[in-house]
Design a protein around this motif. Structure first.
Motif, PDB file in Angstrom:
ATOM      1  N   ALA A  41       0.831  -1.210   0.000  1.00  0.00           N
ATOM      2  CA  ALA A  41       0.000   0.000   0.000  1.00  0.00           C
ATOM      3  C   ALA A  41       0.864   1.257   0.000  1.00  0.00           C
ATOM      4  O   ALA A  41       0.553   2.246  -0.680  1.00  0.00           O
ATOM      5  N   MET A  42       1.952   1.220   0.760  1.00  0.00           N
ATOM      6  CA  MET A  42       2.833   2.381   0.797  1.00  0.00           C
ATOM      7  C   MET A  42       3.493   2.620  -0.565  1.00  0.00           C
ATOM      8  O   MET A  42       3.605   3.761  -1.031  1.00  0.00           O
ATOM      9  N   LEU A  43       3.915   1.540  -1.216  1.00  0.00           N
ATOM     10  CA  LEU A  43       4.542   1.681  -2.529  1.00  0.00           C
ATOM     11  C   LEU A  43       3.548   2.206  -3.561  1.00  0.00           C
ATOM     12  O   LEU A  43       3.892   3.037  -4.417  1.00  0.00           O
ATOM     13  N   VAL A  44       2.317   1.736  -3.500  1.00  0.00           N
ATOM     14  CA  VAL A  44       1.293   2.252  -4.416  1.00  0.00           C
ATOM     15  C   VAL A  44       1.063   3.747  -4.168  1.00  0.00           C
ATOM     16  O   VAL A  44       0.946   4.546  -5.114  1.00  0.00           O
ATOM     17  N   ALA A  45       1.021   4.133  -2.883  1.00  0.00           N
ATOM     18  CA  ALA A  45       0.808   5.547  -2.552  1.00  0.00           C
ATOM     19  C   ALA A  45       1.960   6.408  -3.057  1.00  0.00           C
ATOM     20  O   ALA A  45       1.746   7.503  -3.608  1.00  0.00           O
ATOM     21  N   VAL A  46       3.202   5.935  -2.869  1.00  0.00           N
ATOM     22  CA  VAL A  46       4.364   6.697  -3.353  1.00  0.00           C
ATOM     23  C   VAL A  46       4.339   6.795  -4.875  1.00  0.00           C
ATOM     24  O   VAL A  46       4.653   7.848  -5.454  1.00  0.00           O
ATOM     25  N   ALA A  54      -3.012   7.532 -18.006  1.00  0.00           N
ATOM     26  CA  ALA A  54      -3.577   6.193 -17.866  1.00  0.00           C
ATOM     27  C   ALA A  54      -2.476   5.153 -17.651  1.00  0.00           C
ATOM     28  O   ALA A  54      -2.604   4.254 -16.801  1.00  0.00           O
ATOM     29  N   CYS A  55      -1.385   5.270 -18.448  1.00  0.00           N
ATOM     30  CA  CYS A  55      -0.279   4.308 -18.287  1.00  0.00           C
ATOM     31  C   CYS A  55       0.366   4.440 -16.915  1.00  0.00           C
ATOM     32  O   CYS A  55       0.716   3.429 -16.272  1.00  0.00           O
ATOM     33  N   ALA A  56       0.526   5.672 -16.436  1.00  0.00           N
ATOM     34  CA  ALA A  56       1.141   5.876 -15.123  1.00  0.00           C
ATOM     35  C   ALA A  56       0.256   5.329 -14.005  1.00  0.00           C
ATOM     36  O   ALA A  56       0.747   4.696 -13.056  1.00  0.00           O
ATOM     37  N   LEU A  57      -1.052   5.568 -14.113  1.00  0.00           N
ATOM     38  CA  LEU A  57      -1.958   5.038 -13.092  1.00  0.00           C
ATOM     39  C   LEU A  57      -1.996   3.510 -13.127  1.00  0.00           C
ATOM     40  O   LEU A  57      -2.029   2.850 -12.080  1.00  0.00           O
ATOM     41  N   LEU A  58      -1.977   2.927 -14.334  1.00  0.00           N
ATOM     42  CA  LEU A  58      -1.956   1.471 -14.446  1.00  0.00           C
ATOM     43  C   LEU A  58      -0.691   0.891 -13.817  1.00  0.00           C
ATOM     44  O   LEU A  58      -0.731  -0.125 -13.107  1.00  0.00           O
ATOM     45  N   ALA A  59       0.446   1.551 -14.038  1.00  0.00           N
ATOM     46  CA  ALA A  59       1.705   1.081 -13.450  1.00  0.00           C
ATOM     47  C   ALA A  59       1.665   1.138 -11.930  1.00  0.00           C
ATOM     48  O   ALA A  59       2.096   0.209 -11.240  1.00  0.00           O
ATOM     49  N   ALA A  60       1.131   2.235 -11.387  1.00  0.00           N
ATOM     50  CA  ALA A  60       1.077   2.377  -9.927  1.00  0.00           C
ATOM     51  C   ALA A  60       0.142   1.347  -9.300  1.00  0.00           C
ATOM     52  O   ALA A  60       0.473   0.709  -8.291  1.00  0.00           O
ATOM     53  N   LEU A  61      -1.037   1.160  -9.885  1.00  0.00           N
ATOM     54  CA  LEU A  61      -2.001   0.228  -9.295  1.00  0.00           C
ATOM     55  C   LEU A  61      -1.609  -1.228  -9.494  1.00  0.00           C
ATOM     56  O   LEU A  61      -2.028  -2.101  -8.728  1.00  0.00           O
ATOM     57  N   SER A  62      -0.806  -1.508 -10.523  1.00  0.00           N
ATOM     58  CA  SER A  62      -0.400  -2.896 -10.756  1.00  0.00           C
ATOM     59  C   SER A  62       0.567  -3.407  -9.693  1.00  0.00           C
ATOM     60  O   SER A  62       0.814  -4.616  -9.608  1.00  0.00           O
ATOM     61  N   LEU A  63       1.103  -2.509  -8.877  1.00  0.00           N
ATOM     62  CA  LEU A  63       2.059  -2.937  -7.841  1.00  0.00           C
ATOM     63  C   LEU A  63       1.424  -3.840  -6.791  1.00  0.00           C
ATOM     64  O   LEU A  63       2.136  -4.530  -6.053  1.00  0.00           O
ATOM     65  N   VAL A  64       0.108  -3.850  -6.711  1.00  0.00           N
ATOM     66  CA  VAL A  64      -0.540  -4.749  -5.741  1.00  0.00           C
ATOM     67  C   VAL A  64      -0.331  -6.208  -6.137  1.00  0.00           C
ATOM     68  O   VAL A  64      -0.524  -7.118  -5.317  1.00  0.00           O
ATOM     69  N   LEU A  65       0.053  -6.466  -7.393  1.00  0.00           N
ATOM     70  CA  LEU A  65       0.275  -7.834  -7.871  1.00  0.00           C
ATOM     71  C   LEU A  65       1.746  -8.213  -7.888  1.00  0.00           C
ATOM     72  O   LEU A  65       2.091  -9.305  -8.342  1.00  0.00           O
TER      73      LEU A  65
END
Length: 362
Positions: A3-8, A26-37
């Protein structure tokens, strides 16, 4: 941590936010949210985050995904290709959507390529370093466990050898001598006409045979080192106290007032205490009378053995003075106490106090 990495990463996107560039956003948001996987699907996470490095400068999520892949994967070729892919995307993002090849003869382009390659290689090296440290820690833990297991095996081997040696000594020396005592006592019992001498010989022979049986059982236990646990001897109980007093060779009086449901450990402790006390009376106070009082009060067992002053000199007998020490240790293991000392009339008194609640010691 995820969660912290996604927030950063989202903060990185916000810093580089441009409302007119929806594709980059869109690409930047997809990259940030994909960190949960990233822990379960590290390669897929990196591939989802890679376009952000191609179309924009919000590359923190892509670097985190590349580090995660390097820390979890052992495939060096794959890691090298991923690093090169990130470097290529990082080099060409500024000319997107019409990428141009860098001119290595130009110092500024060469510096850009070098910086992009270093940026791509750094998370790979860091991830591999973390993976190596994790594997090294695991290997050290396995080595420590192996050494501890080897130490226990060595200790068991030494103990088994000592037990085997002790069993041989008991069988070859002690059992042989006790057998001779039993035989000589039997001969004396048959050959004498004195009733007192015959009774004494019968007592000696009976005790010798009983000692031989216990010695044979102990030898068998010592030789069975490493097998399933075995009782050292048939364990006595309070029901055997009267027989112990009757065969002690001492004029003794027994008074007991105990319930029948006492724990076996308490019963054995009381029996061994009375047994040791009577043995000491025979050795150190010949001709003395003894009184044994065992009673139960306030969830506590009290056992008192008192002997009068001796009527004849004591014979010098060998002894290691370990009897009372062993009784105190047994009592302490059960949460009790053993005290002893001389009485005013020249006798001796031994007192045992044991709680009877929660006695689960075998």
């Amino acid at each position: 941590m995820d969660a912290m990495l996604v927030a950063v990463s989202l903060l990185d996107v916000w810093i580089h936010f441009d409302s007119e560039e929806r594709l980059r956003m869109a690409c930047a948001l997809l990259a940030a949210l994909s960190l949960v996987l990233r822990r379960r699907l590290p390669l897929a996470t990196f591939l989802l985050a890679l376009p952000a490095a191609l179309v924009g400068d919000a590359v923190l999520a892509t670097l985190i995904a590349l580090y995660t892949l390097a820390s979890l994967s052992r495939r060096r070729v794959l890691l090298a290709l991923c690093a090169l892919a990130f470097a290529a995307c990082d080099i060409t993002w500024w000319s997107w959507p019409s990428p141009e090849f860098a001119d290595l003869s130009d110092s500024s382009d060469l510096l850009t390529v070098t910086y992009s390659l270093a940026t791509a290689v750094a998370p790979v090296f860091l991830g591999q370093l973390v993976q190596t440290g994790r594997e090294l820690s695991l290997r050290l833990s396995e080595i420590s466990e192996a050494r501890e297991h080897e130490r226990r095996l060595l200790a068991q081997s030494v103990l088994a050898k000592e037990r085997a040696q002790l069993a041989r000594e008991m069988h070859d020396v002690v059992s042989h001598q006790v057998s001779l005592i039993a035989v000589r006592a039997g001969v004396l019992q048959v050959g004498t006409r004195d009733p007192e001498a015959r009774e004494a010989a019968a007592t000696i022979r009976r005790l010798s045979v009983q000692t031989l049986d216990e010695l044979r059982h102990m030898v068998g236990v010592l030789r069975a080192s490493g097998s399933r646990p075995t009782e050292l001897t048939p364990q006595p109980s309070l029901a055997d106290l009267q027989r112990l007093v009757d065969t002690s060779g001492i004029e003794a009086t027994l008074r007991t007032d105990l319930p029948d449901d006492l724990p076996a450990t308490v019963q054995r402790a009381v029996y061994r205490t009375v047994q040791e006390a009577l043995t000491n009376v025979r050795k150190h106070a010949p001709g003395a009378t003894a009184t044994i009082h065992v009673h139960h009060a306030d969830d506590t067992v009290h056992a008192t053995v008192t002997n009068a002053s001796p009527t004849r000199p004591a014979l010098p007998l060998p002894g290691a003075h370990h009897g009372l020490v062993g009784l105190r240790q047994r009592a302490e293991l059960l949460g009790g106490t053993v005290t002893s000392g001389p009485t005013a009339d020249g006798g001796y008194e031994l007192r045992l106090r044991l709680p009877v609640q929660d006695q689960d010691t075998p």
